[in-house]
Structures are given as C-alpha cells and as structure tokens.
Design an enzyme around this catalytic site. Structure first.
Site, PDB file in Angstrom:
ATOM      1  N   ASP A   7       8.697  27.933   6.711  1.00 31.82           N
ATOM      2  CA  ASP A   7       8.288  27.449   5.376  1.00 31.82           C
ATOM      3  C   ASP A   7       7.932  28.691   4.553  1.00 31.82           C
ATOM      4  O   ASP A   7       6.784  28.981   4.318  1.00 31.82           O
ATOM      5  CB  ASP A   7       7.102  26.482   5.484  1.00 31.82           C
TER       6      ASP A   7
ATOM      7  N   HIS B 115       0.293  35.774  11.615  1.00 36.13           N
ATOM      8  CA  HIS B 115       0.709  34.554  12.315  1.00 36.13           C
ATOM      9  C   HIS B 115       2.174  34.504  12.809  1.00 36.13           C
ATOM     10  O   HIS B 115       2.452  34.523  13.996  1.00 36.13           O
ATOM     11  CB  HIS B 115       0.517  33.334  11.405  1.00 36.13           C
TER      12      HIS B 115
HETATM   13  C1  BDR Z   1       0.482  28.952   9.579  1.00 31.84           C
HETATM   14  O1  BDR Z   1       0.358  28.261   8.334  1.00 31.84           O
HETATM   15  C2  BDR Z   1       1.079  28.943   7.334  1.00 31.84           C
HETATM   16  O2  BDR Z   1       0.290  29.125   6.191  1.00 31.84           O
HETATM   17  C3  BDR Z   1       1.493  30.268   7.905  1.00 31.84           C
HETATM   18  O3  BDR Z   1       2.770  30.640   7.396  1.00 31.84           O
HETATM   19  C4  BDR Z   1       1.515  30.038   9.379  1.00 31.84           C
HETATM   20  O4  BDR Z   1       2.775  29.587   9.812  1.00 31.84           O
HETATM   21  C5  BDR Z   1      -0.874  29.440  10.022  1.00 31.84           C
HETATM   22  O5  BDR Z   1      -1.741  28.369  10.224  1.00 31.84           O
HETATM   23 CA    CA Z   2       4.699  29.628   8.315  1.00 32.83          CA
END
Ligand code: BDR
Ligand code: CA
Length: 327
Positions: free
Chosen positions: A10, A241
């Site tokens: 995303d 992340h």
């Molecule tokens: C996840 O949520 C999104 O905002 C980031 O891209 C990551 O995949 C972290 O909780």
């Molecule tokens: Ca993400």
C-alpha cells in the site's frame, strides 16, 4: 540464485523503501508488485509503486492494481496522516508514470506462483486483502508458494492502531485471519522487530550525500519521521517496517529469535479485533515444536539494518527518471 519475490504493498513511505530494496538488491528477483489500499488508495499505491521501480530503471517490473478496500467492504480510514496526501511524505514528484499491468494483483499472484511452483516468496506489507482474494481464486495456492512473509501483527509488542492491533492486520482482519489460517509457511514480521529497526538523522544525512535515488528517499522521509516523533519516540526516527520484512524474506537480514508457533487473528468485533494471537507459552522451555504450527514469528533481529539499507541506496547512484521536486 536470487529469491523470486512478489511484493504486495500500500505504497506509502516505508513501502517505497521496501520496493527500492527489493528492486535493487542483487539477491532478490522481484517478479512483480501488487498494490492495495491502506496507506493511500489503491490507484495511488499503484502509481507510487511504478514510480519506485522506474526510479531504479526497472519499469519492466509489472505493477498490478489490487483491492480498493477490505474483503468485508467496511469503510476504513486511509493513513494519509502518516504518509502524506501523496503517500510520499508530500514531497513526491507528482509526475505521471507508465501504465499498470493488466489484471488484478490477486490474479497476478496466482499466475506467477503457477508459473514458478515452489519458488516464489510472496511478501505482503499492506492489508492482506489481495492475498485473501488470491486464496479464494486458487485453493492450491498454499502448495504453490515458496512461502509468505508479512509485515504485520504484534506478538509481544503493543499495537499501533489499538492497544493490541497493528495497522495492516487491523485494516482487514478478516483477510488476515484467512492468511494466517491457510496452510502455507508464514513468516510474521511484526511490531516486535519493526519498532526497533530504526533510521535517524544520521541515516538521512548519509542518504542526502548520495545519488538521486538516496536523496529522494531522504526527502520523502521527513513527514514520516515527524509522525513518529509526535506519536512514538519523541524525536525524529523512522520505523523501517516494510523493508525489514522484505529483507527477512530474502534472507539478507537474519532473525536472531523466530520460533515457529501456532498463530491466529482476532476478527471479532471486540476490543481485541486485529490482534495476532501467537502461542508463545513454550518460551520458558525454548519454544518446543508445536503440532501443526506453520507461522514463524520474528521476535528479534539485528537492529542496525538501517546501515545496510542506506549502503544499498547510496551505491545505486542516480535515478533513471527525473525525481526532482516540482517548483
Ligand atoms: C504498517 O502500516 C503501514 O503504515 C506501514 O506501511 C506498515 O506496512 C505498520 O503498521
Ligand atoms: Ca505498508
């Protein structure tokens, strides 16, 4: 041999890091990207994904558009407050990119896993909607993948959208439950490690001194780091992340503690909605094997991965497209 990978994202700021890493790293053969709603809407996630592969001179990597919302069609928030209105920290180029690949992201997963049985690692770093749809399209998919790695969940760490839920699981808990229940080898790279794998001002300074790929990454991180300064750390730091999940999937970042345990997702409407329930009761005995368990839960991994990421981007030099900021 590089690992064949499909990346489903995303595409906000850390997803962009993940795509750049997967495209540039010599140990990864990025077959395709799928977009999904989450940090931004699905068409913008497609646009940002294409932009990232084009930056690396790899506009030939197909990017297919995926789901526009969760499998149960409930209205959901888009995380513009974390990633900016453009999903690039409000510092993207805004320029048009090449076309998306035909078909949906879920269809693309099924087709490529059928073409390369047992070889493809599917890495999902957004809501798990496309993977759940792909499971519905082909019941044999669990036997066709090499494995599935997700950025999502929290085994021992607190949640980031509720007391217990991480965003990617929370956004589509029904899809996540289907993905956790499917009998494929699943690696969960959750907040236990991603909240501890950080980049700070020193990493940004090194990126700014690199070529235009590294400079672009540094530029789009400002808004994202401000979010974490406000919400989590009290100072400008960036959670890495999604790129952590890509590196663990590729074996270029090796976890130091990752027991294989039974795990499931709470998709009820109670206060635990979106929680990943990982059976860690055996921890005091060194995590003995659990019957039927197929979820590798990453609990610890080297925290200095930011240095490797910066090295890769700095060594990549200049982008293949104009990434300057519009006047
Ligand atoms: C996840 O949520 C999104 O905002 C980031 O891209 C990551 O995949 C972290 O909780
Ligand atoms: Ca993400």
């Amino acid at each position: 041999m590089p690992i064949k990978m499909i990346l489903d994202c995303d595409t906000g700021v850390d997803d962009t890091m993940a795509i750049l890493y997967a495209t540039l790293h010599p140990e990864i053969d990025l077959l395709a990207v799928g977009s999904v709603w989450g940090n931004v809407d699905a068409p913008l996630a497609t646009r940002n994904s294409i932009h990232a592969v084009e930056m690396c001179g790899r506009g030939d990597i197909p990017v297919a558009t995926g789901a526009a919302g969760p499998v149960n069609q409930r209205a959901q928030d888009i995380a513009y407050h974390v990633h900016g209105r453009d999903g690039q920290g409000n510092r993207g180029t805004g320029r048009p990119v090449g076309p998306a690949a035909p078909g949906t992201a879920a269809e693309q997963i099924v087709r490529l896993c059928r073409e390369h049985p047992g070889e493809v690692e599917v890495v999902a770093v957004g809501p798990l909607t496309n993977l759940a749809i792909a499971l519905g399209l082909d019941a044999e998919l669990p036997t066709l993948v090499r494995g599935v790695t997700i950025m999502g969940g929290a085994a021992l760490a607190p949640g980031n959208v509720s007391e217990v839920a991480e965003a990617n699981i929370w956004h589509d808990a029904e899809a996540a439950a289907a993905v956790f229940n499917a009998p494929w080898p699943l690696t969960m790279v959750g907040l236990d490690v991603t909240m501890r794998t950080l980049m700070g001002p020193e990493h940004v300074a090194r990126l700014e001194a690199g070529g235009t790929i590294a400079q672009y990454q540094a530029r789009i991180m400002g808004f994202y780091m401000d979010f974490f300064a406000r919400e989590s750390f009290g100072r400008p730091l960036s959670c890495m992340h999604d790129v952590v999940a890509v590196a663990i999937a590729a074996g270029t970042l090796v976890p130091t503690l990752a027991p294989v345990v039974n795990a499931r997702v709470d998709s009820t409407d109670g206060p635990g909605r979106g929680q990943t329930l990982c059976d860690l009761r055996g921890m005091y005995m060194g995590y003995p094997a659990q019957e039927g368990a197929h979820c590798r839960v990453v609990l610890e991994s080297p925290a200095d991965f930011g240095d490797d990421f910066v090295d890769l981007l700095v060594n990549a030099g200049d982008a293949a497209i104009d990434v300057s900021e519009p006047a």
